[in-house]
Design a protein around this motif. Structure first.
Motif, short mmCIF file in Angstrom:
data_model
loop_
_atom_site.label_atom_id
_atom_site.label_comp_id
_atom_site.label_asym_id
_atom_site.label_seq_id
_atom_site.Cartn_x
_atom_site.Cartn_y
_atom_site.Cartn_z
N SER A 8 6.76 -11.40 -1.20
CA SER A 8 6.16 -12.05 -0.04
C SER A 8 7.18 -11.90 1.08
O SER A 8 8.24 -12.51 1.05
CB SER A 8 5.88 -13.52 -0.35
OG SER A 8 5.41 -14.18 0.80
N GLY A 9 6.88 -11.05 2.04
CA GLY A 9 7.86 -10.73 3.09
C GLY A 9 7.82 -11.71 4.24
O GLY A 9 7.03 -12.66 4.25
N THR A 10 8.68 -11.44 5.23
CA THR A 10 8.78 -12.38 6.35
C THR A 10 7.54 -12.38 7.23
O THR A 10 7.38 -13.28 8.05
CB THR A 10 10.00 -12.05 7.23
OG1 THR A 10 9.94 -10.67 7.59
CG2 THR A 10 11.30 -12.33 6.49
N VAL A 12 4.73 -13.01 6.13
CA VAL A 12 3.88 -14.04 5.52
C VAL A 12 2.40 -13.64 5.59
O VAL A 12 1.53 -14.47 5.85
CB VAL A 12 4.09 -15.45 6.12
CG1 VAL A 12 3.73 -16.52 5.08
CG2 VAL A 12 5.50 -15.68 6.55
N ASP A 13 2.14 -12.35 5.39
CA ASP A 13 0.74 -11.88 5.39
C ASP A 13 0.10 -12.13 4.04
O ASP A 13 -1.09 -12.40 3.94
CB ASP A 13 0.66 -10.40 5.78
CG ASP A 13 1.54 -9.52 4.90
OD1 ASP A 13 2.68 -9.92 4.59
OD2 ASP A 13 1.09 -8.42 4.53
N GLY A 14 0.88 -12.01 2.97
CA GLY A 14 0.32 -12.22 1.65
C GLY A 14 1.33 -11.89 0.58
O GLY A 14 2.49 -11.58 0.88
N ILE A 15 0.87 -11.96 -0.67
CA ILE A 15 1.73 -11.69 -1.82
C ILE A 15 1.35 -10.32 -2.38
O ILE A 15 0.19 -10.10 -2.71
CB ILE A 15 1.55 -12.77 -2.90
CG1 ILE A 15 1.90 -14.15 -2.32
CG2 ILE A 15 2.40 -12.45 -4.13
CD1 ILE A 15 1.47 -15.31 -3.20
N ASP A 16 2.32 -9.42 -2.44
CA ASP A 16 2.09 -8.10 -3.05
C ASP A 16 2.47 -8.19 -4.52
O ASP A 16 3.56 -8.65 -4.86
CB ASP A 16 2.94 -7.03 -2.37
CG ASP A 16 2.69 -6.96 -0.87
OD1 ASP A 16 1.53 -7.06 -0.46
OD2 ASP A 16 3.67 -6.82 -0.11
N VAL A 17 1.56 -7.73 -5.37
CA VAL A 17 1.78 -7.74 -6.83
C VAL A 17 1.67 -6.29 -7.30
O VAL A 17 0.67 -5.63 -7.01
CB VAL A 17 0.69 -8.59 -7.53
CG1 VAL A 17 0.96 -8.68 -9.03
CG2 VAL A 17 0.58 -9.97 -6.91
MG LIG Z 1 3.85 -8.62 3.34
#
Ligand SMILES: [Mg+2]
Ligand SMILES: Nc1ncnc2c1ncn2[C@@H]1O[C@H](COP(=O)(O)OP(=O)(O)O)[C@@H](O)[C@H]1O
Length: 355
Positions: A8-10, A12-17
Motif C-alpha cells: 500500500s503505497g503513499t 493510498v489508492d489501494g492494496i496491491d496483492v
Molecule cells: Mg498504490
C-alpha cells in the motif's frame, strides 16, 4: 516458495496483492495479482495518521484499519483467483508508510504483522525498513534488488523507475552494480492538484495535463531545487514535494506543468548515474499516464519502455518485490546495500511473525 506480497503505497489508492514463486535469488514464476482500492473514508482515516512521530488515537485507528483491509484484500485475492491460502508459504507485508524521516533515523510503517499472520494462518514478514534505517540507511528504496532480479537477462546499463506517490530509480550496471534513490515527486503533486483544483483523485490517462500548456519558466525554477543536486543515497517523504509551485496556473496548465516537473526530476537523476543509460523502464501507477511517459521520453532523450512491455507487471511490481524481500528476509539474505539505501554494508531486515 509461493510468496504473496502486499503493498500500500503513499498514494493510498489501494492494496496491491501479488503472488510470485521465488527462492529469494531468482523469480521462477508470476502468479495472479489484484489491486483492492480503498474506500474514500478509509483513505481519509489512513491519511489522518500521516506525519505522526508517535502513537496517538489517529495512528492506532489507522493501524487497525490497515491491518483489517489487508486481511480482507488477501481473502478477496484468494477468492477471485481461486487460490487456497493454504497453498501460500509466506506473506511479505509492507504496511503503510505514514512518516519517513531517514535523516532522523525514523521511518514508520503501520500494520500489525502478528495479527495478519494470525488471521491468515500464514507466516508474515513485515517491518522491512527499520533495520536499514537503524543501521544508518535511508530505509528506501527497497525494490532495487527485485528490479535487478527481473532485469537479469536484459541489456545494461538500464534504469528502472517506479512512479508511485514518490518516484524512485534503480540504475543497474553492466556488472549488476546497483545505484538507487528517490528521484523526486511522482504522482503525488499531480494527484493533490487534481483533488484540490478539479475535484478528482488523479489525472486519468494524463488527459488534463495533455490539454494544458507547460509553464517552462516554472519547470526551470523547479529543477533548481537542491534535492536534485544532492548526491545519493537520498529518499523522500510523500509530503516533501508539494503541488503549490503550480499555484496561479489554470487547472490544465498546472497539471501539465506538474507532470513535466515529475518527468524533469526523473531525467535529472541521470546526473548521478555512474554510466549513462539509453533505456528507461517505467513502472507504477505513473506508467499508466501517457502524458507523463511522453514527458519522460522528452526530458531524458532516452528510450522509454513500460514495465508491461517487458512482460513485467508494472502495477504489481512493488507488491511482488515485497514477496521477494520476505523470502530473502526469511533466508537471512541482504535486502539493502550501500548503493541502494546508503547502509554501510549489505543488510537484511524484516520481522517474522508465525501464525
Ligand atoms: Mg498504490
Ligand atoms: N490511468 C491512469 N492515468 C493516470 N494516472 C494514473 C492512472 N492509474 C494510476 N495512476 C496514478 O498512479 C497512482 C497510483 O500509483 P501507485 O504505483 O499505486 O502508487 P503508490 O505506490 O504510491 O500507491 C495514482 O494515484 C495515480 O496518480
Amino acid at each position: 516458495m509461493r510468496a504473496l506480497g502486499l503493498m500500500s503505497g503513499t498514494s493510498v489508492d489501494g492494496i496491491d496483492v501479488a503472488l510470485i514463486e521465488t527462492d529469494g535469488e531468482r523469480v521462477a514464476g508470476f502468479g495472479p495479482c489484484l489491486t483492492v482500492p480503498y474506500r474514500d473514508e478509509e483513505r481519509r482515516q489512513i491519511r489522518a495518521a500521516f506525519g505522526a512521530d508517535r502513537a496517538n488515537g489517529a495512528t492506532q485507528a489507522a493501524e487497525r484499519l490497515v491491518t483489517e483491509t489487508h486481511v480482507a484484500a488477501v481473502r478477496q485475492w484468494a477468492e477471485t483467483t481461486a487460490t487456497p491460502l493454504s497453498s501460500l508459504d509466506i506473506v511479505g507485508f509492507h504496511g503503510q508508510t505514514i512518516t519517513h524521516r531517514p535523516d532522523e533515523h525514523f521511518t514508520w510503517q503501520i500494520g500489525d504483522g502478528a495479527a495478519l499472520a494470525h488471521a491468515l494462518g500464514i507466516q508474515v514478514v513485515n517491518d522491512l525498513r527499520s533495520a536499514d534505517v537503524a543501521a544508518g540507511g535511508q530505509g528506501a528504496p527497497l525494490v532495487p534488488i527485485y528490479h535487478a532480479a527481473l532485469a537479469r537477462d536484459l541489456h545494461k546499463p538500464l534504469a528502472v523507475v517506479n512512479v508511485g506517490g514518490v518516484a524512485n530509480v534503480t540504475w543497474i550496471g553492466t556488472d549488476g552494480a546497483l545505484l538507487a534513490f528517490d528521484t523526486g515527486p511522482g504522482n503525488g503533486p499531480i494527484d493533490d492538484w487534481c483533488a484540490r483544483r478539479a475535484g478528482v483523485r488523479f489525472d486519468r490517462d494524463g488527459a488534463l495535463a495533455a490539454s494544458g500548456k507547460v509553464d517552462r519558466a516554472r519547470v526551470e525554477r523547479f529543477s533548481e531545487h537542491r534535492y536534485f543536486a544532492q548526491k545519493p543515497p537520498k529518499s523522500l517523504d510523500r509530503g516533501d514535494f508539494k503541488e503549490s509551485w503550480a499555484d496561479g496556473l489554470s487547472v490544465s496548465d498546472g497539471a501539465a506543468t506538474l507532470t513535466r516537473g515529475t518527468a524533469r526530476a526523473i531525467a535529472l537523476a541521470a546526473r548521478h548515474f555512474p554510466a549513462p543509460v539509453t533505456r528507461w523502464v517505467i513502472a507504477g501507477g505513473g506508467a499508466r499516464n501517457p502524458t507523463l511517459l511522453d514527458a519522460i521520453a522528452d526530458e531524458t532523450r532516452g528510450k522509454v519502455l513500460t514495465a508491461d512491455s517487458l512482460g513485467w507487471d508494472g502495477d504489481a511490481l512493488e507488491a511482488q518485490a515485497f514477496a521477494f524481500l520476505a523470502v530473502r528476509s526469511l533466508h537471512g539474505l541482504p535486502i539493502t546495500y550501500p548503493g541502494t539505501t546508503g547502509v554501510p554494508h549489505p543488510t537484511t531486515g524484516g520481522t517474522l511473525h508465525r501464525p
